[in-house]
Enzyme design. Structure first.
Site, short mmCIF file in Angstrom:
data_model
loop_
_atom_site.label_atom_id
_atom_site.label_comp_id
_atom_site.label_asym_id
_atom_site.label_seq_id
_atom_site.Cartn_x
_atom_site.Cartn_y
_atom_site.Cartn_z
N GLU A 1 8.93 9.86 20.67
CA GLU A 1 7.46 10.02 20.80
C GLU A 1 7.00 11.38 20.28
OE1 GLU A 1 5.34 7.64 21.76
OE2 GLU A 1 6.87 6.20 22.37
N PRO B 1 14.21 4.62 7.70
CA PRO B 1 15.44 5.40 7.50
C PRO B 1 15.19 6.81 6.95
CG PRO B 1 15.75 3.16 6.74
CD PRO B 1 14.31 3.28 7.11
N ILE C 1 14.53 1.02 16.21
CA ILE C 1 13.49 0.30 16.95
C ILE C 1 14.03 -0.20 18.29
CG2 ILE C 1 11.73 -1.51 16.81
CD1 ILE C 1 11.61 0.92 14.69
N SER C 2 13.46 0.37 19.36
CA SER C 2 13.85 -0.01 20.72
C SER C 2 13.46 -1.46 20.96
CB SER C 2 13.16 0.88 21.75
OG SER C 2 13.47 2.23 21.50
N ALA D 1 7.32 -0.51 15.90
CA ALA D 1 8.18 -0.31 14.73
C ALA D 1 7.48 0.62 13.74
CB ALA D 1 8.52 -1.65 14.09
C1 LIG Z 1 17.21 6.08 20.89
C2 LIG Z 1 16.01 6.15 20.03
C3 LIG Z 1 15.00 5.21 20.18
C4 LIG Z 1 13.90 5.22 19.32
N1 LIG Z 1 12.93 4.25 19.45
C5 LIG Z 1 11.99 4.13 18.49
C6 LIG Z 1 11.08 3.01 18.48
O1 LIG Z 1 11.12 2.16 19.37
N2 LIG Z 1 10.18 2.91 17.48
C7 LIG Z 1 10.10 3.84 16.47
O2 LIG Z 1 9.28 3.68 15.58
N3 LIG Z 1 10.93 4.93 16.44
C8 LIG Z 1 11.87 5.08 17.43
N4 LIG Z 1 12.73 6.14 17.41
C9 LIG Z 1 12.64 7.13 16.32
C10 LIG Z 1 12.06 8.45 16.77
O3 LIG Z 1 10.71 8.31 17.06
C11 LIG Z 1 12.34 9.46 15.63
O4 LIG Z 1 13.73 9.69 15.61
C12 LIG Z 1 11.59 10.75 15.85
O5 LIG Z 1 10.20 10.55 15.67
C13 LIG Z 1 12.06 11.85 14.86
O6 LIG Z 1 12.03 11.38 13.55
P1 LIG Z 1 13.32 11.55 12.63
O7 LIG Z 1 14.49 11.06 13.39
O8 LIG Z 1 13.02 10.91 11.32
O9 LIG Z 1 13.49 13.10 12.44
P2 LIG Z 1 12.80 14.00 11.28
O10 LIG Z 1 11.37 13.69 11.19
O11 LIG Z 1 13.63 13.89 10.05
O12 LIG Z 1 12.99 15.46 11.90
C14 LIG Z 1 14.21 16.19 11.83
C15 LIG Z 1 13.99 17.56 12.45
O13 LIG Z 1 12.97 18.28 11.74
C16 LIG Z 1 11.93 18.68 12.63
N5 LIG Z 1 10.65 18.63 11.92
C17 LIG Z 1 10.16 17.61 11.15
N6 LIG Z 1 8.97 17.93 10.65
C18 LIG Z 1 8.67 19.18 11.11
C19 LIG Z 1 7.54 20.07 10.97
N7 LIG Z 1 6.47 19.72 10.25
N8 LIG Z 1 7.60 21.26 11.57
C20 LIG Z 1 8.66 21.62 12.33
N9 LIG Z 1 9.74 20.82 12.52
C21 LIG Z 1 9.75 19.62 11.93
C22 LIG Z 1 12.00 17.69 13.78
O14 LIG Z 1 11.40 18.22 14.96
C23 LIG Z 1 13.50 17.50 13.92
O15 LIG Z 1 14.04 18.57 14.64
C24 LIG Z 1 13.81 6.22 18.30
C25 LIG Z 1 14.80 7.18 18.18
C26 LIG Z 1 15.90 7.15 19.02
C27 LIG Z 1 16.98 8.18 18.84
#
Ligand SMILES: Cc1cc2nc3c(=O)[nH]c(=O)nc-3n(C[C@H](O)[C@H](O)[C@H](O)COP(=O)(O)OP(=O)(O)OC[C@H]3O[C@@H](n4cnc5c(N)ncnc54)[C@H](O)[C@@H]3O)c2cc1C
Length: 379
Positions: free
Chosen positions: A359, A122, A151-152, A118
């Site tokens: 990841e 948001p 969170i998966s 986790a």
């Molecule tokens: C189905 C699913 C399962 C998941 N399971 C888990 C889980 O079990 N546990 C958990 O903790 N999370 C989980 N996640 C969350 C996942 O790890 C995040 O969605 C992911 O890390 C991206 O973060 P964000 O969605 O906040 O996107 P953001 O960080 O808001 O990014 C938005 C966009 O901006 C880009 N970006 C951001 N910063 C930069 C930078 N410095 N330079 C260039 N580009 C950038 C990103 O690449 C992306 O294209 C899951 C997500 C999904 C969809």
């Protein structure tokens, strides 16, 4: 037969007998595969990479990646049920105290206690140091308030490696971050089930913490301020996991396309005899092979205890893009049927983008690769 092949052979038989015939129905209803989880427990998959002394199978990452790829060829969602669980376990195995290892790892390995990681909130995922979930020490407990999302295993799991801030004012920010093993209890609730494009069957949830009390004994490693390091430390194995899923989906898309291209006829011959289709199949097969080799090489480096963030990043980036590109091409090769829910290629097309996001997004992977490249090759 080697140990590797024995496990893979048993899992392949199970997949064909008990999984493949049921995937479409479960996926359509977005139903959690309870019976398959029981079967995965029996295979020891919830302890696949947990050391044998704590009740796991102690498999090397190379073997584990092959298992993940094989399962993903049939149903990628299943791997999510034990992947993030094993990353949580790896955090305990690598950084936990001996008492924590003895208390948690055998229950994780048997699948009696299942869960995940986790980290995401948001309003932040990539920028993990911006998290706001807060833990305040009160005697021999910490009181936690905040929200985690995406969170998966959030609904079906009962224990999570939870990343929080113990010192929000710390500079650099990561020094104020700490990781706990948080078991469900008063103050820890599932606030929302998240609906998704694909990756059906496995639950993704928003988790809320309201004055949730966790024993100080559950602070991983016993020392505050190491949480970011613990979270990032698990990402190498996490990226190899996701890359292996990509290999599985890319392979499945190729296999379905090769099969369909031989039976579908246009202009008096099977479409595999048209060069336009052959070009697609040639590219798809090459991507599968390259992705597999990158995953193998990253897993070998991980097993040898070498630093492999660049290798794991390359594998994750390439294999997930291979899954996405192959799934689009498989849909095209199937023509109108590719758009039908009666064929599996539409599922690959919905599942593949997740591997480009989870990841560490693929944008970030390329940045990590470039930074390592420069660090390893100073001018
Ligand atoms: C189905 C699913 C399962 C998941 N399971 C888990 C889980 O079990 N546990 C958990 O903790 N999370 C989980 N996640 C969350 C996942 O790890 C995040 O969605 C992911 O890390 C991206 O973060 P964000 O969605 O906040 O996107 P953001 O960080 O808001 O990014 C938005 C966009 O901006 C880009 N970006 C951001 N910063 C930069 C930078 N410095 N330079 C260039 N580009 C950038 C990103 O690449 C992306 O294209 C899951 C997500 C999904 C969809």
């Amino acid at each position: 037969m080697s140990e590797d092949s024995q496990i893979l052979d048993a899992i392949s038989k199970w997949l064909e007998r008990d999984v493949r015939p049921k995937v479409r129905a479960l996926e359509k209803k977005d139903e959690y595969p309870e019976a398959m989880v029981e079967q995965m427990k029996a295979f020891g998959l919830f302890g696949a990479t947990i050391p044998q002394e704590y009740g796991g199978l102690g498999l090397p990452a190379a073997t584990y990646a092959k298992i993940v790829a094989r399962i993903s060829e049939v149903w990628m969602s299943l791997t999510g049920i034990f992947n993030s669980h094993l990353i949580m376990a790896a955090a305990v195995a690598r950084y936990g105290t001996e008492e924590q290892k003895k208390r948690f790892l055998p229950r994780f390995a048997s699948g009696e206690v299942r869960g995940g990681l986790a980290l995401t909130e948001p309003d932040c995922g990539t920028d993990l140091q911006a998290i706001r979930t807060r833990a305040v020490k009160q005697g021999d407990h910490y009181v936690i308030n905040g929200t985690k999302t995406w969170i998966s295993n959030g609904i079906k799991g009962s224990c999570f490696a939870l990343l929080v801030k113990t010192d929000p004012a710390a500079q650099p920010r990561h020094k104020g971050m700490t990781m706990f093993l948080a078991e469900k209890g008063p103050g820890f609730r599932v606030s929302k089930k998240l609906e998704k494009l694909g990756y059906k069957g496995i639950d993704s949830a928003e988790l809320s913490f309201e004055d949730y009390r966790v024993p100080a004994a559950n602070l991983i490693g016993g020392e505050e301020g190491r949480g970011f390091h613990h979270a990032v430390g698990g990402l190498e194995l996490g990226r190899i996991n996701v890359a292996a899923r990509g290999v599985g989906v890319a392979n499945a898309a190729l296999a379905d396309a090769v099969r369909y291209a031989q039976v579908r006829k246009t202009f008096g011959k099977p479409i595999c005899e048209h060069q336009a289709i052959q070009l697609k199949l040639g590219e798809m097969a090459t991507r599968c092979e390259a992705a597999r080799l990158l995953v193998e090489s990253a897993a070998r480096a991980y097993d040898a205890g070498e630093r492999c963030d660049m290798e794991a990043g390359m594998a994750k980036y390439f294999a997930s893009e291979a899954a996405l590109e192959n799934s689009v091409e498989a849909v095209r090769i199937h023509g109108g049927y590719g758009y039908s829910t009666e064929f599996d290629v539409e599922r690959y097309y919905r599942d593949a983008p997740l591997m480009c996001i989870g990841e560490g997004t693929n944008e970030m992977q390329r940045i990590i690769i470039a930074k390592q490249l420069i660090a390893r090759n100073p001018a």
